[in-house]
Scaffold this active site. Structure first.
Site, PDB file in Angstrom:
ATOM      1  N   SER A 107      42.852 -17.437 138.241  1.00 42.67           N
ATOM      2  CA  SER A 107      42.865 -16.035 138.661  1.00 42.67           C
ATOM      3  C   SER A 107      44.142 -15.721 139.423  1.00 42.67           C
ATOM      4  O   SER A 107      44.880 -16.614 139.837  1.00 42.67           O
ATOM      5  CB  SER A 107      41.658 -15.758 139.545  1.00 42.67           C
ATOM      6  OG  SER A 107      41.683 -16.629 140.653  1.00 42.67           O
ATOM      7  N   LYS A 124      36.040 -21.191 152.887  1.00 41.71           N
ATOM      8  CA  LYS A 124      34.903 -20.353 152.527  1.00 41.71           C
ATOM      9  C   LYS A 124      33.592 -21.047 152.913  1.00 41.71           C
ATOM     10  O   LYS A 124      32.665 -20.413 153.383  1.00 41.71           O
ATOM     11  CB  LYS A 124      34.957 -20.149 151.014  1.00 41.71           C
ATOM     12  CG  LYS A 124      34.042 -19.118 150.494  1.00 41.71           C
ATOM     13  CD  LYS A 124      34.495 -18.765 149.086  1.00 41.71           C
ATOM     14  CE  LYS A 124      33.771 -17.566 148.549  1.00 41.71           C
ATOM     15  NZ  LYS A 124      34.515 -16.980 147.439  1.00 41.71           N
ATOM     16  N   ALA A 149      45.682 -13.770 142.877  1.00 35.55           N
ATOM     17  CA  ALA A 149      45.215 -13.567 144.242  1.00 35.55           C
ATOM     18  C   ALA A 149      44.593 -12.184 144.397  1.00 35.55           C
ATOM     19  O   ALA A 149      45.100 -11.204 143.851  1.00 35.55           O
ATOM     20  CB  ALA A 149      46.390 -13.701 145.207  1.00 35.55           C
ATOM     21  N   ILE A 150      43.471 -12.092 145.099  1.00 34.24           N
ATOM     22  CA  ILE A 150      42.964 -10.801 145.543  1.00 34.24           C
ATOM     23  C   ILE A 150      43.158 -10.723 147.052  1.00 34.24           C
ATOM     24  O   ILE A 150      43.806  -9.832 147.574  1.00 34.24           O
ATOM     25  CB  ILE A 150      41.468 -10.621 145.197  1.00 34.24           C
ATOM     26  CG1 ILE A 150      41.231 -10.801 143.691  1.00 34.24           C
ATOM     27  CG2 ILE A 150      40.993  -9.237 145.624  1.00 34.24           C
ATOM     28  CD1 ILE A 150      39.760 -10.756 143.293  1.00 34.24           C
ATOM     29  N   THR A 151      42.618 -11.712 147.751  1.00 36.61           N
ATOM     30  CA  THR A 151      42.697 -11.684 149.211  1.00 36.61           C
ATOM     31  C   THR A 151      43.600 -12.791 149.763  1.00 36.61           C
ATOM     32  O   THR A 151      43.792 -12.880 150.965  1.00 36.61           O
ATOM     33  CB  THR A 151      41.284 -11.860 149.818  1.00 36.61           C
ATOM     34  OG1 THR A 151      40.731 -13.084 149.333  1.00 36.61           O
ATOM     35  CG2 THR A 151      40.365 -10.724 149.401  1.00 36.61           C
ATOM     36  N   SER A 152      44.154 -13.630 148.894  1.00 33.91           N
ATOM     37  CA  SER A 152      44.967 -14.762 149.347  1.00 33.91           C
ATOM     38  C   SER A 152      46.451 -14.499 149.072  1.00 33.91           C
ATOM     39  O   SER A 152      46.791 -13.523 148.428  1.00 33.91           O
ATOM     40  CB  SER A 152      44.509 -16.030 148.611  1.00 33.91           C
ATOM     41  OG  SER A 152      44.949 -16.000 147.276  1.00 33.91           O
ATOM     42  N   ASP A 169      29.541 -12.246 147.970  1.00 28.60           N
ATOM     43  CA  ASP A 169      29.869 -13.070 146.806  1.00 28.60           C
ATOM     44  C   ASP A 169      28.628 -13.821 146.339  1.00 28.60           C
ATOM     45  O   ASP A 169      28.624 -15.046 146.251  1.00 28.60           O
ATOM     46  CB  ASP A 169      30.998 -14.036 147.186  1.00 28.60           C
ATOM     47  CG  ASP A 169      31.585 -14.749 145.977  1.00 28.60           C
ATOM     48  OD1 ASP A 169      31.223 -14.390 144.839  1.00 28.60           O
ATOM     49  OD2 ASP A 169      32.397 -15.669 146.171  1.00 28.60           O
ATOM     50  N   THR A 193      46.436 -19.353 141.363  1.00 24.60           N
ATOM     51  CA  THR A 193      47.153 -20.282 140.485  1.00 24.60           C
ATOM     52  C   THR A 193      47.923 -19.523 139.402  1.00 24.60           C
ATOM     53  O   THR A 193      49.046 -19.901 139.049  1.00 24.60           O
ATOM     54  CB  THR A 193      46.186 -21.325 139.891  1.00 24.60           C
ATOM     55  OG1 THR A 193      45.773 -22.183 140.965  1.00 24.60           O
ATOM     56  CG2 THR A 193      46.843 -22.178 138.822  1.00 24.60           C
TER      57      THR A 193
END
Lengths: 518, 518
Positions: free
Chosen positions: B199, B291, B201-204, B261, B208
């Site tokens: 995926s 997490k 990044a959304i929040t990071s 989540d 990768t």
């Protein structure tokens, strides 16, 4: 990533019903670091606004789409330029998230959420999650109080300038419950102030506002309400457009598709508080067909109402009432208005009269009148309650001299008869609601049902069980078909057929009745 | 109330991002008996469609507004006529409601919900309520299995025609975790097939896919992926546009603002299943900054993964990994790609090498290779893993001969130095993520951080703690300012300052980090 973009306004000629939403392209969103449902800050010549971003692929990349609400709030025109940047998430969203994890909210957290609901800073997705979490985790008394106060504070309030202000409310769920149309004139006839707001039907065949509307207008402004109450001590109006506790109206929109009602207590009491009520009688119909199924549930709810009332400065008494069948015999706006008027004139079904007299009597005793029930009886028997009802009808703009038979009911009628003799052991109020709605109620005011057999009554073969009224033949036909299919009135001979409630893993039906009418 | 209305189409020149929404006026809604979020059935010359009704006051009463998605699906033009009627609520909505009340859902209920999510028959409000209920009530193993299977069944799947198919996944939350960029070439170099999707990044600060994209294209089609895997045994591609488990992408859109989540297990395993995986190593970083916070939580999650894997026909092993600080030293897409390449070439930080070798070794042993760790070491030491990585880079369209220093990183750089001597006792990975994102990561691929001090290391006064890289001076300045404010690396002398975590009733901050990157 850039911190700010200049975008040209694209005016969308539609409204969203309130939400402040701005549409940007996925490319613009990516440049600004905005994800779907993030907030953006819009600056137009010094005017700031927060909107929720809707990301639309293929939307022109140098433009931002505004619905009418946003266009009006900013005073912006097509093609003008605005500065757009990613806005931080609102504090209220973190409190919504805290609630999802079961945390208790403090008063100021709750105020922040309610305020952001009214200001449209929280999206429907976030409101849905909040209400779902409340529905599952439940609300503490402190949260109920804070929600009630916040909903009052973010809406309009009425002040009639003198006390006590009496009110009556049913938590609902019983078709045919036209009690308010009797309690208001009984109480007002005795000289007490009772400004009653009611709702329209959402899931039922008639709300009190729908019933009263067959007699006189109910869509009054706050000033008109004050005039009517000054003249008559009472009113019977629609509360929906008064902006009392507007947050609640927004919550209800989201609760409706979800079939949940976590805010029952603050929803009801915030509106009573906003109307300036000091003494409130709450009717809790209790029975397998009602919203509240068991006595245990009803007693818990009643004590919650009393506790929350105390915290809000409201004197509250609750009545647990019999909720296993419709109240009175008629169901549907005009049919029910006829029955209410007839009962005020001294006739009508005994269960309706008894309930109205009991609730009015309870209110009388709450404000110091001894033997309240007798006082309520006297108001009906003396004709004072009827006269008061006619005064209210006149003050709200209706015909004071109306007779029950003047109210038009559906010209299409059919009788449903019993196929054998027996005693009524069960009435499915749920099925009766479905048949009445199929016939056209509440939208077609003359549509509905009149019951000729109620619990415990003996019927002969070919006796009339109920009549169905409709304004059009096609509606009557489909209501009749449904009635035959459902057989809502069960006689002693039939129970064996109904022993199996459901079948697993093949459920017969997933559909559960959900009542949202207040 | 009428059962059907003829309305003229108003084409709205915007997309909703997929939802099938139709706009009607409040008057039209009232005539049809439609409430906000009810469904309407639209008939256009025999073509039927269900859309969710948005009720807009002031919308023209004889018209119905369609967004682009609906216009295209129906093939309808401006001003043409459609028949509109109230549609029954979908069966799936009753199952969503059942879940709100805590009921367990059966496999076919879950399939109905997932199908209606993909078909856009459920609104965002309903999806939000469903996910909230799952988040609070939790999911049974049977529900997790049904969700996984339903998400696979409603999306595309890959079949590489031979087994075993290996895969690796991290539940995420550790910045700098570029392990996949090592595990894929190590495993592929040993002759096993490992088609890895990742995926963004959304929040990071980097996913990768963001990291690999600095080396070669990652946005490959399913056929291109098959070609790359046929040539090299492996790939490192972006999974987002492949329509593997598209329901999950829709769920994530709603989960993101809510910070929940609940579908972690089915979300991950449905994508592995859709890729045809047979053996999967799951990395569960465990630590206060990850997490998964505690070992108990990690063991529970691990056994849930193994159980669910068994039910789905996937052989799964989980590794609990140290998650109290970033992995390796570099954070940010290009900086991390440099570090991954360096490590494949025999250098790099020991923790990164150890983690990659351990996970690759675990995968080797799952498919019968003895002493898997040694085999993984050998792949690196022999240069085979590096050669394989270069093959994959080439096959995906990148420069096979790339050297670590060829990858452009931010030209703006600043060193943050220690104000006194001491030992590193705590690193705030959360703060490090914020600083890296402030510097421009992941959007600006050269932006990020390089750590010079990690847990347990001794630093002198004026030692470099970390470097910040940015592509523009303004970003560097604001990242530096944030770094000074946050002081993410805590030395032995400072802990007393951090003893108070929060203050009640005046909370210091409501903001909790939420990680949605998979």
């Amino acid at each position: 990533m850039v911190s700010k973009l200049e975008l040209h306004v694209e005016v969308l000629m539609i409204t969203t019903g309130g939400s402040r939403i701005a549409i940007i392209s996925d490319e613009t969103a990516s440049l600004l670091g905005v994800h779907s449902s993030d907030r953006i800050n819009i600056n137009y010549g010094g005017k700031q606004m927060i909107a929720i971003a809707n990301i639309a692929p293929y939307f022109p990349k140098n433009r931002i789409g505004f619905y009418q609400e946003t266009v009006e709030a900013l005073g912006v025109k097509e093609d003008e330029t605005v500065d757009v940047r990613l806005a931080p998430l609102p504090e209220s969203l973190f409190n919504v998230r805290a609630k999802l994890h079961g945390e208790r909210l403090r008063e100021k957290d709750v105020f922040g959420i309610v305020n952001d609901v009214v200001e449209r800073h929280l999206s429907d997705v976030e409101i849905a999650a909040f209400l779902t979490a409340l529905s599952i985790h439940g609300l503490s008394t402190a949260e109920n109080e804070a929600l009630s106060r916040a909903m009052v504070a973010t809406g309009k309030t009425l002040d009639f300038g003198k006390g006590p202000i009496l009110d009556k409310h049913s938590v609902g769920g019983i078709p045919g419950d036209k009690t308010s149309m009797l309690v208001v004139p009984i109480v007002a006839a005795a000289g007490f102030t009772i400004p009653k707001t009611s709702s329209r039907a959402i899931t039922s065949p008639a709300g009190t506002a729908d019933r009263v509307e067959t007699l006189c207008p109910v869509n009054l402004s706050i000033n008109e309400i004050k005039d009517v109450v000054a003249k008559t001590n009472g009113c019977l109006v629609w509360g929906g457009a008064l902006e009392l506790a507007p947050a609640d109206d927004l919550f209800i929109q989201v609760e409706y598709p979800l079939g949940i009602d976590p805010m029952l207590l603050p929803s009801i009491l915030s509106k009573k508080k906003a109307m300036g009520a000091t003494h409130v009688a709450i009717d809790i119909p209790t029975g397998m067909a009602a919203k509240i199924k068991t006595r245990t549930e009803a007693y818990t709810l009643a004590s919650d109402f009393v506790d929350l009332g105390k915290r809000l400065g409201l004197n509250i008494q609750c009545a647990l009432t019999f909720g296993d069948q419709p109240l009175g015999c008629s169901i549907g706006p005009a049919l029910e208005a006829r029955e209410a008027l007839t009962t005020l004139m001294g006739g009508g079904p005994p269960d309706l009269r008894d309930k109205a007299v009991s609730l009015a009597g309870m209110l009388f005793e709450m404000v110091g009148v001894e033997n309240g029930g007798a006082k309520a009886e006297e108001m009906i028997d003396s004709g004072k309650a009827e006269a008061k009802m006619r005064e209210i009808i006149g003050a709200q703009g209706g015909n004071q001299k109306v007779k029950p038979d003047d109210l038009p009911v559906g010209t299409e009628m059919v009788e449903v008869r019993s196929e054998h003799a027996g005693k009524v052991i069960w009435l499915s109020t749920e099925d009766i609601v479905r048949i009445a709605r199929e016939a056209g109620a509440p939208r077609e005011k003359g549509a509905g049902l009149v019951l000729h057999a109620k619990l415990g009554e003996t019927v002969h073969k070919d006796s009339v069980l109920f009549e169905i009224y409709a304004e059009r033949g096609s509606k009557l036909a489909s209501a009749l078909e449904l009635a035959k299919q459902l057989s809502p009135i069960v006689l002693t001979k039939k129970p064996a057929e109904k022993m199996i409630l459901d079948q697993v893993p093949e459920k017969l039906s997933h559909e559960k009745t959900f009542m949202l009418d207040r």
